[in-house]
Structure formats: C-alpha cells, structure tokens
Motif scaffolding. Structure first.
Motif, PDB file in Angstrom:
ATOM      1  N   VAL A 137     -49.658  15.338  39.500  1.00 52.00           N
ATOM      2  CA  VAL A 137     -50.598  14.992  39.362  1.00 52.00           C
ATOM      3  C   VAL A 137     -51.326  15.457  37.894  1.00 52.00           C
ATOM      4  O   VAL A 137     -52.452  14.974  37.733  1.00 52.00           O
ATOM      5  CB  VAL A 137     -51.612  15.639  40.626  1.00 52.00           C
ATOM      6  N   TRP A 138     -51.079  16.586  37.698  1.00 51.40           N
ATOM      7  CA  TRP A 138     -51.292  17.308  36.331  1.00 51.40           C
ATOM      8  C   TRP A 138     -51.387  16.592  35.320  1.00 51.40           C
ATOM      9  O   TRP A 138     -52.313  16.125  34.047  1.00 51.40           O
ATOM     10  CB  TRP A 138     -50.670  18.533  36.091  1.00 51.40           C
ATOM     11  N   MET A 139     -49.680  15.803  34.748  1.00 46.87           N
ATOM     12  CA  MET A 139     -49.569  14.806  34.116  1.00 46.87           C
ATOM     13  C   MET A 139     -50.731  13.393  34.223  1.00 46.87           C
ATOM     14  O   MET A 139     -51.209  12.928  32.923  1.00 46.87           O
ATOM     15  CB  MET A 139     -48.542  14.207  34.274  1.00 46.87           C
ATOM     16  N   ALA A 140     -50.803  12.695  34.934  1.00 49.39           N
ATOM     17  CA  ALA A 140     -51.773  11.729  35.436  1.00 49.39           C
ATOM     18  C   ALA A 140     -53.175  12.254  35.431  1.00 49.39           C
ATOM     19  O   ALA A 140     -54.181  11.722  34.022  1.00 49.39           O
ATOM     20  CB  ALA A 140     -51.704  11.302  36.868  1.00 49.39           C
ATOM     21  N   MET A 141     -53.338  13.545  35.470  1.00 46.79           N
ATOM     22  CA  MET A 141     -54.998  13.752  34.946  1.00 46.79           C
ATOM     23  C   MET A 141     -55.559  14.499  33.470  1.00 46.79           C
ATOM     24  O   MET A 141     -56.402  13.735  32.816  1.00 46.79           O
ATOM     25  CB  MET A 141     -55.548  15.200  35.873  1.00 46.79           C
ATOM     26  N   THR A 155     -55.548  11.140  31.653  1.00 46.54           N
ATOM     27  CA  THR A 155     -57.058   9.615  33.003  1.00 46.54           C
ATOM     28  C   THR A 155     -57.763  10.735  31.412  1.00 46.54           C
ATOM     29  O   THR A 155     -59.119  10.028  31.485  1.00 46.54           O
ATOM     30  CB  THR A 155     -57.103   9.875  33.971  1.00 46.54           C
ATOM     31  N   PHE A 156     -58.064  11.950  31.378  1.00 51.56           N
ATOM     32  CA  PHE A 156     -59.728  12.757  31.694  1.00 51.56           C
ATOM     33  C   PHE A 156     -58.741  13.532  29.883  1.00 51.56           C
ATOM     34  O   PHE A 156     -60.235  14.052  29.568  1.00 51.56           O
ATOM     35  CB  PHE A 156     -59.745  13.673  31.713  1.00 51.56           C
ATOM     36  N   PHE A 157     -57.681  13.096  29.365  1.00 47.56           N
ATOM     37  CA  PHE A 157     -57.648  12.994  27.254  1.00 47.56           C
ATOM     38  C   PHE A 157     -57.801  14.825  27.618  1.00 47.56           C
ATOM     39  O   PHE A 157     -58.796  15.130  26.875  1.00 47.56           O
ATOM     40  CB  PHE A 157     -58.393  12.345  26.972  1.00 47.56           C
TER      41      PHE A 157
END
Length: 311
Positions: A53-57, A60-62
């Motif tokens: 989730v941390w990597m996805a966030m 997503t939010f650069f």
C-alpha cells in the motif's frame, strides 16, 4: 454521493495496485533493490500488505521520498503502465475537486446549500415532522425552482428594452385582459405601458394552503395569477375559485380599503404583485389610465353594493 463513489473507487484502485506490486515482486524473488534490505520473506501478511500500500500510494500521489525503483524488466513495464494511469488519475482528482468547488457556486449548488439551511432551521423549530414544516420546505423549493441566482443583477446588465421584453413574456396575456390597462388612445404607447408594468411587478410564490391575503387586512398590492388555483373565502366560507389568468386585490389597492375576502392557494401558485406606489408612478407617465381606474372602481363597487342590498 458522487464524491463518496469517487473515493471508494480510489481506495479499490490503491488496494489492487498494492497487491499487484507485491505479486510482481514475489514472482521476481524480490530482486529489486528496495526489497532486499526489507526481506519480505520474513514479513507477516499485514506487513507485506502495508508495504504494498505504501508503494502504491507513493506512485499515486508522487511523494518525493519514494524509495522504490523497479530493477527487473517486468516490474519496469508494470510501473510504466501504472505511472501513466496514475497521472490521469491524479488529474481526475484535481478536476473532481475543481468541479465540486465550482458546483457549489453554481445556481443549483447554492440552492442545495440554502435548502439544507432551511431544513436545519425547520428542525431547530421542531416542526420538521409536521405539515407546517413540509409546507415551509415546499414553499422555499417553489420559490427558487431548484436554482438560486441574482435576477436583478442579470437583468440589470441588459438594455432596458430587452429587460422589459423578458419580464413581459410571462404575464403579457394577463395584463392585456385587465380593463384599466386597456388604452383607447392611438399614440403607439400601448405596448410601452405593458412593458413598464411588467418591469415593476414583484414575483410571488405560494405553496398549497398558504394564505395570499386575509380578510380584514389592509392591502397595498394586487395580484396576477400566472399558475395555480386560489380559493376565495368570506367569513370562513368558500364562495369561489380563481384560476390561471385571474387577478385580484385591486379594490384594496385602489381605495386603501380592507381586504373583503381571504384568498388561499389551493395548488402551487406563481403570481405577480403590483404595489400601489408603483401604480402611481405609472399614472404619472400615463394619466389617461386614471379615468379607466375610476370607472372600473365605480363599476365594481356598484356591483358589490347591489349584491349586499339583495341579501
């Protein structure tokens, strides 16, 4: 509701992205530089999911402190796809927020905000579950018709002729039928009279059951009924109905006498009201109307007196 759906979709997307990142890395035996010091093989399920989730966030939010850079070819292609998709996604978020901000300032948005305030006020008065509360809410909705805008400002930016034409459009058919507005002079000013009257009329909206004027009250305005049905009651007894195209209250306006009857909206009603001081302003430009008013008043009063004597 749209905002809730949007954020729910965003949460689902981040979940899918996090799982996909971890799955792709697992298939490559976690060879990326970011995974080696973490040793995901020793992580619990919760820790693995949190890392994904941390990597996805981060994608997503650069976020600027993103530490994960894919080293394997499959992971690089995967991240290329997600970065493009996330750029579009971020633009959608910005657009959604802007649309919401603009929407709140639109006429429809202002109506929704004001209607919420009306509902809160009705609840504070503890009439939200009563017929009175429903009538108050319906009356507000009827008045603004789902949108709130500054009509005076809009019309004020138009030239006088166009402004009068717009205002006359909805009530011309009634004004032409009023006897004391029908001029016999062939001076080309008949249309001007109607446009001037239309410009000074006040908009009035009445919900079903709402009293328009009450017997015994003083009155300085007459009404033109554009839509709806109005009941006429004298001493509480209904003696008739008025429908679209009717006008009433003129005797009280002319002679400053008390209202002879109570008029109540049977259905939702849209009216225009003409006040006495506005009529006096019209008479200054059209003095010939005075004779029409006097004749009309004398005729109506004679009918009323004859009716009273017959009873």
């Amino acid at each position: 509701m749209a905002l809730i759906i949007f954020f729910a979709a965003m949460v689902c997307y981040i979940h899918f992205h996090a799982c996909f990142i971890f799955f792709m890395s697992r298939e490559a035996n976690f060879e990326d530089a970011a995974w080696i010091p973490i040793q995901p093989q020793k992580m619990s399920f919760t820790e693995k999911y949190a890392q994904g989730v941390w990597m996805a966030m981060a994608n997503t939010f650069f976020v600027t402190f993103k530490f994960w850079r894919p080293d394997t070819v499959p992971a690089q292609w995967c991240e290329t796809f997600f970065c493009v998709f996330e750029a579009i996604f971020s633009a959608s978020i910005t657009g959604m927020i802007s649309a919401i901000s603009v929407g709140e300032q639109s006429p429809a948005g202002k109506f929704v905000q004001r209607l919420d305030q009306v509902k809160e006020y009705i609840r504070s008065q503890k009439i939200d579950k009563t017929n009175l509360g429903l009538r108050a809410q319906h009356g507000f909705t009827l008045k603004y018709q789902g949108k709130i805008f500054n009509e005076e400002q809009i019309l004020g930016e138009l030239n006088p002729w166009l402004r009068q034409e717009i205002l006359l459009h909805g009530c011309e058919h009634i004004l032409k039928e009023v006897p004391f507005f029908q001029r016999n002079l062939d001076d080309g000013r008949n249309e001007l009279l109607l446009r001037m009257i239309a410009e000074i009329l006040d908009r009035k909206s009445f919900a079903p059951g709402e009293c328009i004027c009450e017997q015994g009250d003083s009155g300085d305005e007459m009404f033109f009924l554009l839509e709806g049905t109005v009941s006429i009651k004298v001493h509480g007894e209904q003696i008739g109905l008025l429908n679209e195209g009717s006008y009433f209250g003129e005797l009280s306006m002319f002679a400053d006498i008390l209202r002879p009857a109570t008029l109540t909206a049977v259905t939702s009603c849209q009216c225009r009201a003409l006040r006495r001081h506005h009529l006096l302003e019209i008479l200054q430009d059209f003095p010939d109307i005075s004779d029409k008013l006097i004749e009309y008043y004398q005729t109506r009063m004679a009918i009323i007196l004859n009716s009273m004597q017959a009873e």
